[in-house]
Scaffold this active site. Structure first.
Site, PDB file in Angstrom:
ATOM      1  CG  ASN A 192       4.205  -1.794   5.234  1.00 40.67           C
ATOM      2  OD1 ASN A 192       5.374  -2.020   5.543  1.00 40.67           O
ATOM      3  ND2 ASN A 192       3.298  -2.621   5.206  1.00 40.67           N
ATOM      4  CB  CYS A 201      -3.853   1.483   7.149  1.00 39.94           C
ATOM      5  SG  CYS A 201      -3.449   2.940   8.252  1.00 39.94           S
ATOM      6  NE  ARG A 202      -4.431   1.480   1.822  1.00 34.87           N
ATOM      7  CZ  ARG A 202      -4.299   2.389   0.601  1.00 34.87           C
ATOM      8  NH1 ARG A 202      -4.997   2.149  -0.323  1.00 34.87           N
ATOM      9  NH2 ARG A 202      -3.217   3.154   0.685  1.00 34.87           N
ATOM     10  CB  SER A 203       0.231  -3.508   2.720  1.00 36.43           C
ATOM     11  OG  SER A 203       1.190  -2.726   3.214  1.00 36.43           O
ATOM     12  CB  CYS A 209      -0.858  -0.215   0.969  1.00 36.86           C
ATOM     13  SG  CYS A 209      -0.237   0.044   2.764  1.00 36.86           S
ATOM     14  CG  ASP A 226      -5.274   5.770   2.864  1.00 41.13           C
ATOM     15  OD1 ASP A 226      -5.234   5.528   3.725  1.00 41.13           O
ATOM     16  OD2 ASP A 226      -4.456   6.613   2.256  1.00 41.13           O
TER      17      ASP A 226
HETATM   18  P1  4NP Z   1      -1.849   2.681   4.139  1.00 39.25           P
HETATM   19  O1  4NP Z   1      -2.393   3.961   4.783  1.00 39.25           O
HETATM   20  O2  4NP Z   1      -1.205   3.157   2.626  1.00 39.25           O
HETATM   21  O3  4NP Z   1      -2.899   1.925   4.156  1.00 39.25           O
HETATM   22  O4  4NP Z   1      -0.961   2.279   5.120  1.00 39.25           O
HETATM   23  C1  4NP Z   1      -1.820   5.377   4.851  1.00 39.25           C
HETATM   24  C2  4NP Z   1      -0.913   5.552   5.956  1.00 39.25           C
HETATM   25  C3  4NP Z   1      -0.254   6.773   6.029  1.00 39.25           C
HETATM   26  C4  4NP Z   1      -0.444   7.761   5.150  1.00 39.25           C
HETATM   27  C5  4NP Z   1      -1.246   7.600   4.142  1.00 39.25           C
HETATM   28  C6  4NP Z   1      -1.755   6.282   3.901  1.00 39.25           C
HETATM   29  N1  4NP Z   1      -0.011   8.848   5.105  1.00 39.25           N
HETATM   30  O5  4NP Z   1       0.011   9.844   4.564  1.00 39.25           O
HETATM   31  O6  4NP Z   1       1.142   9.073   6.187  1.00 39.25           O
END
Ligand code: 4NP
Length: 156
Positions: free
Chosen positions: A11, A13-15, A8, A125
């Protein structure tokens, strides 16, 4: 041995959720199938961080402990090490396509292709939203993990 990398943006939340969900399903339903799972982010914002506390809490409610995971960024050697690189959304997929070294044999796909019944290719997201987004990440990654495990079992 098949090596699978979930990717993602951050790294956190989703992945990592996809990694934890897939591991739980694999341990429960096909422990003898030789598959290794990891996750990474296309960005470096959160390198070294554990998964977001909201992701950890939501996963724990389904019996999945993400606390030991730490964020890392995708690197070019991942394209040689992993057989399957699965993007959480199409922005992640485009970023991965740009990073991919020429000649890489890894299969690079949207993760939700393994759950065609969902009729969608993006895991939204959840970072800037509420609890429901984290539950949705679990629901979508559970459906795709089941499809992925079936696909891997058919190939074995
Ligand atoms: P992820 O979510 O891609 O599912 O881990 C996010 C985590 C942090 C951020 C964006 C998306 N950020 O902008 O910090």
């Amino acid at each position: 041995m098949t090596r699978v990398l979930f990717v993602c943006l951050g790294n956190i939340c989703r992945s990592p959720t996809a990694e934890g969900v897939f591991r739980q399903l694999h341990d429960r339903e096909a422990p003898s199938l030789e598959v290794e799972a990891d996750s990474a982010g296309t960005a470096d914002y959160h390198v070294g961080d554990p998964p977001d506390p909201r992701s950890q809490r939501a996963a724990l409610r389904r019996g999945i402990d993400l606390s030991g995971l730490r964020a890392r960024q995708v690197k070019s050697t991942d394209f040689a090490r992993f057989d399957l690189i699965l993007a959480m959304d199409r922005a992640n997929l485009r970023d991965l396509q740009a990073l991919r070294p020429s000649g890489s044999a890894a299969l690079l796909r949207p993760f939700l292709e393994f759950a065609p019944q969902l009729g969608r290719l993006d895991v939204p997201d959840p970072y800037y939203g509420g609890e429901a987004g984290f539950e949705q990440v679990l629901d979508l990654t559970t459906a795709a993990s089941r499809g992925l495990l079936d696909w891997l079992q058919q190939r074995a």
